[in-house]
Motif scaffolding. Sequence first.
Motif, PDB file in Angstrom:
ATOM      1  N   TYR A  48       0.840  -1.200   0.000  1.00 16.86           N
ATOM      2  CA  TYR A  48       0.000   0.000   0.000  1.00 16.86           C
ATOM      3  C   TYR A  48       0.869   1.242   0.000  1.00 16.86           C
ATOM      4  N   LEU A  49       0.284   2.324  -0.479  1.00 15.20           N
ATOM      5  CA  LEU A  49       0.944   3.630  -0.505  1.00 15.20           C
ATOM      6  C   LEU A  49       0.116   4.603   0.313  1.00 15.20           C
ATOM      7  N   LEU A  50       0.766   5.383   1.133  1.00 18.87           N
ATOM      8  CA  LEU A  50       0.138   6.517   1.813  1.00 18.87           C
ATOM      9  C   LEU A  50       0.726   7.770   1.191  1.00 18.87           C
ATOM     10  N   ILE A  51      -0.133   8.694   0.763  1.00 19.92           N
ATOM     11  CA  ILE A  51       0.322   9.864   0.010  1.00 19.92           C
ATOM     12  C   ILE A  51      -0.249  11.129   0.638  1.00 19.92           C
ATOM     13  N   GLY A  63       4.208   0.507   2.245  1.00 20.70           N
ATOM     14  CA  GLY A  63       4.134  -0.531   3.264  1.00 20.70           C
ATOM     15  C   GLY A  63       3.626  -1.836   2.697  1.00 20.70           C
ATOM     16  N   GLU A  64       3.670  -2.869   3.512  1.00 17.62           N
ATOM     17  CA  GLU A  64       3.164  -4.186   3.103  1.00 17.62           C
ATOM     18  C   GLU A  64       2.540  -4.871   4.300  1.00 17.62           C
ATOM     19  N   GLY A  65       1.725  -5.889   4.027  1.00 19.73           N
ATOM     20  CA  GLY A  65       1.123  -6.633   5.112  1.00 19.73           C
ATOM     21  C   GLY A  65       0.372  -7.845   4.594  1.00 19.73           C
ATOM     22  N   ARG A  71      -2.740  -3.729   9.223  1.00 17.22           N
ATOM     23  CA  ARG A  71      -1.488  -2.974   9.281  1.00 17.22           C
ATOM     24  C   ARG A  71      -1.760  -1.475   9.355  1.00 17.22           C
ATOM     25  N   ILE A  72      -2.649  -0.974   8.521  1.00 18.25           N
ATOM     26  CA  ILE A  72      -2.940   0.459   8.514  1.00 18.25           C
ATOM     27  C   ILE A  72      -3.621   0.868   9.818  1.00 18.25           C
ATOM     28  N   ARG A  73      -4.553   0.049  10.297  1.00 26.37           N
ATOM     29  CA  ARG A  73      -5.263   0.386  11.545  1.00 26.37           C
ATOM     30  C   ARG A  73      -4.317   0.443  12.745  1.00 26.37           C
ATOM     31  N   SER A  74      -3.377  -0.504  12.808  1.00 24.13           N
ATOM     32  CA  SER A  74      -2.537  -0.610  13.996  1.00 24.13           C
ATOM     33  C   SER A  74      -1.312   0.283  13.955  1.00 24.13           C
ATOM     34  N   HIS A  75      -0.913   0.700  12.761  1.00 25.80           N
ATOM     35  CA  HIS A  75       0.367   1.391  12.643  1.00 25.80           C
ATOM     36  C   HIS A  75       0.275   2.758  11.994  1.00 25.80           C
ATOM     37  N   ASP A  76      -0.399   2.828  10.855  1.00 25.20           N
ATOM     38  CA  ASP A  76      -0.275   4.025  10.021  1.00 25.20           C
ATOM     39  C   ASP A  76      -1.292   5.115  10.310  1.00 25.20           C
TER      40      ASP A  76
END
Length: 303
Positions: A48-51, A63-65, A71-76
């Motif tokens: 995934y990309l966060l922009i 990122g990857e998961g 992954r996005i909920r817990s980290h990003d």
Amino acid sequence: MELYYIDGRPDGMLTAELFNWTGHVLMAPRTQIAEALARPEASYAGVYLLIGEQEGELRAYVGEGEDISARIRSHDVRKEWWTSAVLITAAANKLNKAHVRYLEARLIAEARAIGRVPLDNGTSPVPAALSEADVAKMEAFLENLFIVLPAVRVDMFIRRTRPATRTSTPDIVLPASTIADAMAPNPRFVLETRKHGLRASAVLQDGEFIVEAGSIARGSWVGPASHNYADLHAELIRSGVLSPEGDHRRFAEDYAFRSPSAAAAAVNGRPSNGQVEWKTDPGGFTYRDWEQSQLQASRGSQP
């Protein structure tokens, strides 16, 4: 390619798929991230990309998961700067952990090599060890992904540097020529501002306006800071395309611009009308005059 606006709005959630490609791309604004992460494909293994922007500068994170949504909920969600997310998965959840680690490493390496958008990633991971067959599959996956991403407004992987078009340098003076030579389909163009010591050369190639390596540009942006080309000038400096040379900057590589005016602005360090500032060399005809001659020639050749 199939683009689907999930809620019927061009600025809302969007999916993209390519014929004969197993990949699936979901793009969502942060304001809809809860809805995006509730979709089935968000729980697949993928990258995934966060922009977004941080302190006025574009920024991205790769990122990857094995479960992207987790992954996005817990980290990003703790990262405050991003405004949109791009989730990249495969049909039927066919990517495994090794695949996504390989894709993540390759995307980070590619983004850093191109240098258009700084990454928030602290490290550059080594691609996961895959079999020769799997490496070929993942490289094919990436090849298609790089076609799809610009369609969802992600251009950080578009490489605009080009192989050198010639071995000579732009400051070599070419001999005089006839009007016919100057109006040929593929002339060289020159932009020169003697007052500031600027001289750049460019060619049209495959529909791209390419400023050649060795061209001399202004050392800094002196136009309005809010102008779109100010961001382009900053990007060229950040990516190393414009390298320092005394009070000026030199194009370290050939670079493809979207228009003659964008190229002229990068050279002059201010908004510029490339239609009149670029001139054929030899000949001295403006780009506008040359373009008109090509239009007239094409009209004359029609049956």
